[in-house]
Design a protein around this motif. Structure first.
Motif, short mmCIF file in Angstrom:
data_model
loop_
_atom_site.label_atom_id
_atom_site.label_comp_id
_atom_site.label_asym_id
_atom_site.label_seq_id
_atom_site.Cartn_x
_atom_site.Cartn_y
_atom_site.Cartn_z
N ALA A 140 0.85 -1.19 0.00
CA ALA A 140 0.00 0.00 0.00
C ALA A 140 0.88 1.24 0.00
N LEU A 141 0.65 2.15 -0.93
CA LEU A 141 1.38 3.39 -0.94
C LEU A 141 0.91 4.26 0.22
N ALA A 142 1.87 5.01 0.80
CA ALA A 142 1.58 5.84 1.97
C ALA A 142 1.98 7.27 1.67
N PHE A 143 1.06 8.19 1.88
CA PHE A 143 1.30 9.59 1.56
C PHE A 143 1.20 10.44 2.83
N PRO A 144 2.04 11.48 2.96
CA PRO A 144 2.83 12.11 1.89
C PRO A 144 4.19 11.47 1.62
N ARG A 145 4.60 10.45 2.43
CA ARG A 145 5.95 9.90 2.26
C ARG A 145 6.22 9.47 0.83
N ASP A 146 5.27 8.81 0.16
CA ASP A 146 5.55 8.31 -1.19
C ASP A 146 5.50 9.40 -2.25
N HIS A 147 5.19 10.64 -1.87
CA HIS A 147 5.42 11.75 -2.80
C HIS A 147 6.91 12.06 -2.90
N GLY A 148 7.68 11.68 -1.88
CA GLY A 148 9.10 11.97 -1.83
C GLY A 148 9.92 10.95 -2.61
N ALA A 149 11.24 11.08 -2.51
CA ALA A 149 12.16 10.23 -3.25
C ALA A 149 12.32 8.87 -2.58
N HIS A 150 12.74 7.89 -3.38
CA HIS A 150 12.97 6.51 -2.93
C HIS A 150 14.37 6.10 -3.38
N PRO A 151 15.40 6.60 -2.71
CA PRO A 151 16.77 6.50 -3.23
C PRO A 151 17.35 5.10 -3.27
N ASP A 152 16.74 4.13 -2.60
CA ASP A 152 17.27 2.76 -2.68
C ASP A 152 16.99 2.13 -4.05
N SER A 181 22.04 23.25 -4.67
CA SER A 181 21.09 23.47 -5.75
C SER A 181 20.72 22.17 -6.45
N THR A 182 21.34 21.07 -6.08
CA THR A 182 21.02 19.74 -6.63
C THR A 182 20.72 18.82 -5.46
N ARG A 183 19.45 18.43 -5.32
CA ARG A 183 19.05 17.69 -4.12
C ARG A 183 17.68 17.04 -4.34
N PHE A 184 17.33 16.13 -3.45
CA PHE A 184 15.98 15.59 -3.39
C PHE A 184 15.62 15.37 -1.94
N ALA A 185 14.32 15.28 -1.65
CA ALA A 185 13.83 15.09 -0.29
C ALA A 185 13.09 13.77 -0.18
N LEU A 186 13.07 13.21 1.02
CA LEU A 186 12.41 11.93 1.26
C LEU A 186 10.96 12.09 1.71
N GLU A 187 10.68 13.14 2.47
CA GLU A 187 9.38 13.24 3.13
C GLU A 187 8.27 13.72 2.22
N ASP A 188 8.59 14.38 1.11
CA ASP A 188 7.59 14.87 0.17
C ASP A 188 8.32 15.26 -1.11
N THR A 189 7.56 15.61 -2.15
CA THR A 189 8.18 16.00 -3.41
C THR A 189 8.96 17.30 -3.25
N ALA A 190 10.26 17.22 -3.44
CA ALA A 190 11.13 18.40 -3.44
C ALA A 190 12.43 17.98 -4.10
N VAL A 191 12.55 18.27 -5.39
CA VAL A 191 13.72 17.87 -6.15
C VAL A 191 14.22 19.07 -6.93
N ALA A 192 15.54 19.20 -7.02
CA ALA A 192 16.12 20.35 -7.70
C ALA A 192 17.41 19.93 -8.39
N VAL A 193 17.67 20.52 -9.55
CA VAL A 193 18.90 20.27 -10.32
C VAL A 193 19.42 21.62 -10.81
N GLN A 194 20.51 22.07 -10.21
CA GLN A 194 21.19 23.27 -10.65
C GLN A 194 20.23 24.45 -10.83
N GLY A 195 19.39 24.66 -9.85
CA GLY A 195 18.49 25.81 -9.87
C GLY A 195 17.09 25.53 -10.39
N TRP A 196 16.92 24.49 -11.21
CA TRP A 196 15.58 24.08 -11.59
C TRP A 196 14.96 23.34 -10.39
N SER A 197 13.65 23.43 -10.25
CA SER A 197 13.05 22.77 -9.09
C SER A 197 11.62 22.33 -9.38
#
Length: 372
Positions: free
Chosen positions: A41-53, A128-144
């Protein structure tokens, strides 16, 4: 050779030192294992975030915009890729996680796709290049691309010489879980699967810019968030996919995974949300794409089936839709980021001779077999 060529292109773009991308034999021996996708079962808001594994992940927003200069299509996509480097390697140059971003604008009055791209590694101190686990928040060199937890509204910001996008995307409907409650099969083997949900009928507002001008826009968008480890097997070369916002408030997603002989379909699936909220699923035997017309790229020589007929179901109860591109030339050359060339563009959906929806079509693996 294909992987090495992609790494060379990334190095040439200045985003990744080539030497750091080529692991030693010892590093390969210590390469991480990637978890398989299993039903849950998908769980939100956690599954809005990244899944780096997991090996591959994307947040993929597409839609149609209305402007003073006519309709336009747009897409903003952020990709995350976990590499096979030794996770214990502490070097700031070791690219354990890579982020890529694409943005495009299709405007009939301008003839072809405007496209920009970014690529960078995570963890070298560049905030400026990052992602978050808890919710959608991803950025690449200023784009977001991010989501506001209180309102559910997404914000996309892209700034490049070729184009600029500053868009808000507000939900108007519940999430659409693809497959079996978000577990989406992609092939005949159980491990060929992804976790996959969509957010259709997003209300869009904001601005788009190019050639020194900025225009206010409004429209409708579709968001896909998907993460996986193994999608395509050795017998698969790519896929055809559509995400369509229907004019009556419904939503339609359909795809097929194509085999190496060009005709065989390895897997197919579709999900239809009707205007009253009822959802229907279609399995591999009930989804068929038929080519009605092709477009040949003058740059790569690749032919794409940009006009097609989608049939859902069988017999007299089957639903039939024709797919028509907003413009034919929507080929996206991403060899300086993800390494792929594919067709990804705005299309309309027609039924019984009338337009019933608008969205996006993605045609992958026609230029070269796709490797994920």
């Amino acid at each position: 050779m294909r992987r090495r060529r992609m790494l060379q292109l990334l190095g040439a773009a200045g985003c990744l030192p080539l030497a750091s991308l080529l692991p030693s034999r010892a590093a390969l021996a210590a390469a991480p294992s990637f978890p398989p996708v299993r039903p849950r079962a998908l769980a939100f808001p956690r599954d809005h975030g990244a899944h780096p594994d997991y090996r591959t992940e994307w947040w993929y927003a597409t839609g149609w915009l209305e402007t003073a200069e006519g309709p336009a299509g747009f897409q903003v996509t952020f990709f995350r890729s976990r590499t096979a480097h030794d996770p214990a390697n502490p070097s700031r140059f070791a690219p354990h996680q890579l982020l890529f971003a694409h943005a495009a604008l299709a405007w009939p009055g301008h003839g072809r796709l405007r496209h920009a791209q970014r690529a960078a590694r995570v963890g070298d101190g560049d905030e400026s290049t990052r992602f978050a686990l808890e919710d959608t928040a991803v950025a690449v060199q200023g784009w977001s691309f991010s989501r506001d937890a209180a309102t559910g509204r997404y914000a996309a910001t892209v700034a490049d010489q070729a184009l600029a996008l500053r868009l808000g995307l507000a939900p108007t409907q519940p999430l659409l879980l693809q497959g079996d409650r978000g577990f989406s099969r992609k092939g005949p083997r159980p491990e060929q699967a992804s976790h996959y949900y969509s957010q259709p009928q997003l209300a869009v507002s904001g601005t788009v810019g190019f050639e020194g001008k900025s225009l206010p826009v409004r429209g409708r968008a579709w968001l896909d968030h998907e993460w996986s480890t193994a999608v395509l097997d050795e017998e698969s070369v790519g896929w055809d996919w559509i995400g369509i916002n229907l004019d009556d408030g419904g939503a339609l997603m359909a795809f097929r995974i194509r085999g190496r002989d060009g005709a065989a379909v390895r897997w197919a699936s579709a999900r239809l949300r009707e205007r009253d909220g009822r959802e229907l699923s279609y399995g591999p035997d009930a989804v068929r794409f038929e080519t009605l017309g092709t477009w040949r790229s003058p740059r790569t020589g690749t032919s794409y089936p940009v006009r097609s007929r989608l049939t859902l179901g069988q017999g007299t109860a089957a639903l039939r839709f024709d797919i028509e591109p907003l413009i034919e030339d929507q080929e996206l050359d991403a060899r300086l980021s993800t390494g792929a060339v594919y067709w990804e563009g705005a299309v309309s959906l027609r039924h019984d001779g009338r337009t019933v929806g608008r969205g996006y079509l993605e045609l992958v693996g026609y230029h070269r077999p796709m490797k994920l």
